[in-house]
Design a protein around this motif. Structure first.
Motif, PDB file in Angstrom:
ATOM      1  N   SER A  59       0.820  -1.209   0.000  1.00 11.31           N
ATOM      2  CA  SER A  59       0.000   0.000   0.000  1.00 11.31           C
ATOM      3  C   SER A  59       0.854   1.259   0.000  1.00 11.31           C
TER       4      SER A  59
ATOM      5  N   ALA B 102       1.058   4.048  -3.104  1.00 18.13           N
ATOM      6  CA  ALA B 102       0.794   5.475  -2.907  1.00 18.13           C
ATOM      7  C   ALA B 102       1.989   6.323  -3.350  1.00 18.13           C
TER       8      ALA B 102
ATOM      9  N   LYS C 260       2.149   9.102  -6.465  1.00 16.01           N
ATOM     10  CA  LYS C 260       2.550  10.493  -6.229  1.00 16.01           C
ATOM     11  C   LYS C 260       3.730  10.866  -7.123  1.00 16.01           C
TER      12      LYS C 260
END
Length: 584
Positions: free
Chosen positions: A355, A359, A363
C-alpha cells in the motif's frame, strides 16, 4: 543474416486447465533466439570490480530475447604483467610457449565474468581458448584467424543464454596457443561475429564512440562520428579499435558498433561514413530510492558506483539502522514527501509494503517522475491505473523486477503478445517457495526448510505472503495484465497454502496458471505433486520459470533466479538502464 539458434528455453507444448493436465499432442513451433557478440575491453575491465557493470550490459540483451557471446579482455595491465613474468623466466618475445601463459589473463577475466553472470541468475558457461576453437596462422604473438572449429561454441549457445569467451587467444594448426596481437580481443569478436553469420558486432569501450580527437583533451570541442567508414576508423581510431579487426570486418561485411556501457550514443563503422558532429554534454540521472532492504541495498550499491547517476535521497524506516552498504547519512530520510521534494528524474521503489509503495508510485508519477519498481504488491494493486497515471503525466513506469527476480518474465510476455494473441501462461513464480519445496523433497522438515530460506536471504521474517500464495497471485495478476491487458481479481485466484502438513514423496512445485476462457480469465496458484514438465521439474533452489502459450501454438519460455539480492538488483538496474539511455 544473423545466426538464430533454437532457444533451449523455447520448446512448445500445450496449455491445459491445470499444470498437471497436459495433452502431448500439440504441434510444436520452436522459437529462434538471435545471437549478439559483445566485446568488453581492458579499458573497461580495470579489475574484477567492473564486472557487475559488464553483467548488466549482458543482461540487457538477454532480457530482450538474445543469446550473448561475451568476448572479454584481460584486466588492465594484466597482459603486460604476464609478458614480463614470461620474459623474466627466459622466454623472449617471440617464444612460442609464452602465448599460452599470456592468454591466461583473458581466461581469468572470462571465468570471473561467468561467475558474476551466474550470481545474477543467467544461464552461462565460460570457454577456454582451446574450447573456443579459433584457428590462427602466422607469428605466435600476432597471428590471424583462418578458421573456427565451432562445435563447442554452438553447443554452448544451444544450452545457455550467455557464453563467455577469452579474447586475444587462438590455436595454431598444431593446437598450440597463439595470440592475435595487441588489441586482439577486438579481432576475436569481429571474427566470431563473421563466422556466426552476424552482420554486426558490438565493442564496448570506455568512450561512447569514435571521436575526431581524444575526448579527454579539453583544449578544443570534440566531434563524434555516428557513422564512420572503414578508412575513418583506421585513421581516427587506430588506437581505439585494432586495425586488423577493422580490416577483417570490412572483408567479411560485419559492421562494428563502438559504444560505452549504459550509453545510447555509439559509432557504427561500415561502408559509409558521415561527418562528425558536436557532442551534447551528458546530464547525470538523479535518482531517489525508496527502501534499503535486500533489494534496495543492492540497487543503491550499484547506483553509487555509476558515474552517470546521482543518488539524491533514500527513504528508510530507521535512519540509524546498521546496513551493509555504506551511504552518506545525509541521504537518508523517513519522509516520503521530502524524498519527492528533491525532484529526482527517477524513483526506484523497493519498499516491502504494498500500500505504501503504491501510494508513493502514484505520487511520483503524478509529478512526472519516472518510476522503476520491484514491489509486486504495489504494482498489482491497480496496474492499469498506474499506467494511466504515467501516460497522463508523461512519465515512465517499469517493473521487470516485480516478477521473476532475475528472470525476464515481463519482457518474455511482451514479446509473445507482440507476436499474436496469448492463450495463457503457467509459471513457477516464487523463489522462496521453490527453494523450500526443493528442501522438503530432499527430506528436510518444514521449519528447517523455512529457516534455510531465511538464512539464504530468500525469505522475509514474515513469510506468510509466500507460503499462502499471495506473492505468486500478485505476480499472476501482473503477468495477466501483460498477456491480456486485464488482470483477474485477487480474490478470484485459487491458492494452495504451503504448510507443515506437506510431506512430499517426490518433487513438488508451486505452479501458477492463468488462461483465457472466452472473455473471462481463470487463474490459480497450486501445489503440483507431479510436475511432468521438465522446465519446472528441473528448477532447483530459488529458480523461477515461465511458459507463455500463443493462440497459434507457439510457446515462449524463460527461466532464472527468482529471489535474492543480486538477480533482482540486476532486473531493477536493467530498467534503470533503459531510462538512463533515454536521458543522457
Amino acid at each position: 543474416m544473423p545466426l538464430a539458434l533454437l532457444d533451449s528455453h523455447s520448446l512448445a507444448d500445450p496449455l491445459a486447465a491445470s499444470a498437471s493436465d497436459r495433452s502431448p499432442s500439440a504441434v510444436s513451433h520452436p522459437a529462434l533466439a538471435p545471437v549478439v557478440v559483445l566485446k568488453f575491453g581492458g579499458s573497461l575491465l580495470h579489475s574484477p570490480a567492473e564486472i557487475p557493470a559488464v553483467v548488466s550490459e549482458i543482461y540487457r540483451h538477454v532480457r530482450h530475447g538474445q543469446k550473448v557471446v561475451a568476448v572479454v579482455s584481460a584486466f588492465a595491465g594484466e597482459t603486460d604483467r604476464l609478458l614480463a613474468e614470461a620474459r623474466f623466466l627466459g622466454a623472449p618475445h617471440e617464444n612460442d610457449l609464452a602465448p599460452a601463459y599470456v592468454s591466461l589473463g583473458e581466461v581469468r577475466s572470462a571465468a570471473l565474468t561467468a561467475v558474476a553472470c551466474d550470481r545474477a541468475g543467467l544461464s552461462v558457461v565460460a570457454l577456454t581458448v582451446r574450447e573456443l576453437g579459433i584457428v590462427a596462422a602466422g607469428p605466435s604473438h600476432s597471428a590471424h584467424p583462418v578458421a573456427l572449429n565451432d562445435g563447442r561454441l554452438r553447443e554452448a549457445l544451444a544450452a545457455h543464454e550467455v557464453v563467455v569467451v577469452p579474447g586475444f587467444g587462438a590455436v595454431d594448426a598444431s593446437g598450440r596457443v597463439s595470440l592475435l596481437g595487441r588489441g586482439g580481443s577486438d579481432l576475436t569478436a569481429v571474427y566470431l561475429a563473421a563466422e556466426l553469420g552476424l552482420d554486426r558486432v558490438r565493442l564496448l569501450k570506455d568512450v561512447d564512440g569514435l571521436y575526431d580527437h581524444d575526448p579527454a583533451d579539453g583544449s578544443r570541442p570534440v566531434l563524434r562520428f555516428s557513422k564512420a567508414s572503414w578508412d575513418d576508423a583506421i585513421e581516427m581510431g587506430g588506437v581505439l579499435v585494432q586495425p586488423n579487426a577493422v580490416e577483417t570486418a570490412r572483408a567479411r561485411g560485419v559492421e562494428i558498433e563502438v559504444a560505452a556501457l549504459g550509453r545510447a550514443a555509439e559509432t557504427v563503422i561500415g561502408d559509409r561514413g558521415e561527418a562528425p558532429v558536436p557532442v551534447t554534454k551528458r546530464r547525470k540521472l538523479t535518482v531517489a530510492v525508496a527502501g534499503f532492504g535486500v533489494v534496495g541495498g543492492g540497487v543503491i550499491a550499484r547506483l553509487l558506483a555509476n558515474p552517470d547517476v546521482d543518488v539524491v535521497g533514500v527513504l528508510v524506516r530507521d535512519v540509524n539502522k546498521p546496513r551493509d552498504v555504506a551511504v552518506d547519512p545525509a541521504l537518508l530520510t523517513q519522509d516520503a514527501d521530502a524524498l519527492l521534494a528533491l525532484k529526482p528524474h527517477l524513483l526506484v521503489e523497493a519498499l516491502s509494503d504494498g500500500s505504501a509503495g503504491h501510494a508513493l508510485i502514484l505520487k511520483a508519477l503524478s509529478s512526472g517522475v519516472d518510476v522503476v519498481s520491484a514491489n509486486k504488491q504495489a504494482i498489482s494493486l491497480d496496474v492499469a491505473a498506474l499506467h494511466q497515471q504515467a501516460r497522463d503525466h508523461d512519465a515512465r513506469l517499469l517493473y521487470s523486477a516485480a516478477v521473476g527476480g532475475g528472470s525476464p518474465m515481463i519482457e518474455t510476455l511482451r514479446r509473445a503478445r507482440a507476436a499474436g494473441p496469448v492463450a495463457g501462461f503457467e509459471a513457477v513464480l516464487n523463489g522462496t517457495v521453490n527453494f523450500m519445496l526443493d528442501r522438503l523433497s530432499q527430506g528436510d522438515g518444514f521449519d528447517a526448510a523455512l529457516d534455510a530460506a531465511k538464512r539464504a536471504g530468500f525469505a522475509e521474517e514474515d513469510s506468510s505472503s509466500d507460503l499462502e500464495g499471495l506473492d505468486a497471485a500478485a505476480k499472476v495478476r501482473l503477468l495477466a495484465f501483460e498477456a491480456f491487458g486485464a488482470a483477474p481479481e485477487a480474490e478470484a485466484i485459487a491458492r494452495d497454502v504451503l504448510g507443515p502438513d506437506l510431506v512430499p514423496a517426490g518433487p513438488v512445485r508451486q505452479i501458477s496458471v492463468c488462461r483465457r476462457d472466452g472473455e473471462a480469465l481463470s487463474a490459480r496458484v497450486g501445489l503440483d505433486a507431479d510436475p511432468s514438465d521438465a522446465l519446472f521439474l528441473d528448477l532447483n533452489g530459488e529458480r523461477n520459470a515461465l511458459k507463455v502459450y500463443g493462440e497459434d501454438g507457439r510457446v515462449w519460455r524463460c527461466r532464472g533466479r527468482g529471489a535474492g539480492r543480486w538477480p533482482t538488483t540486476e532486473s531493477v538496474l536493467a530498467d534503470v538502464g533503459d531510462i538512463l539511455r533515454l536521458r543522457i
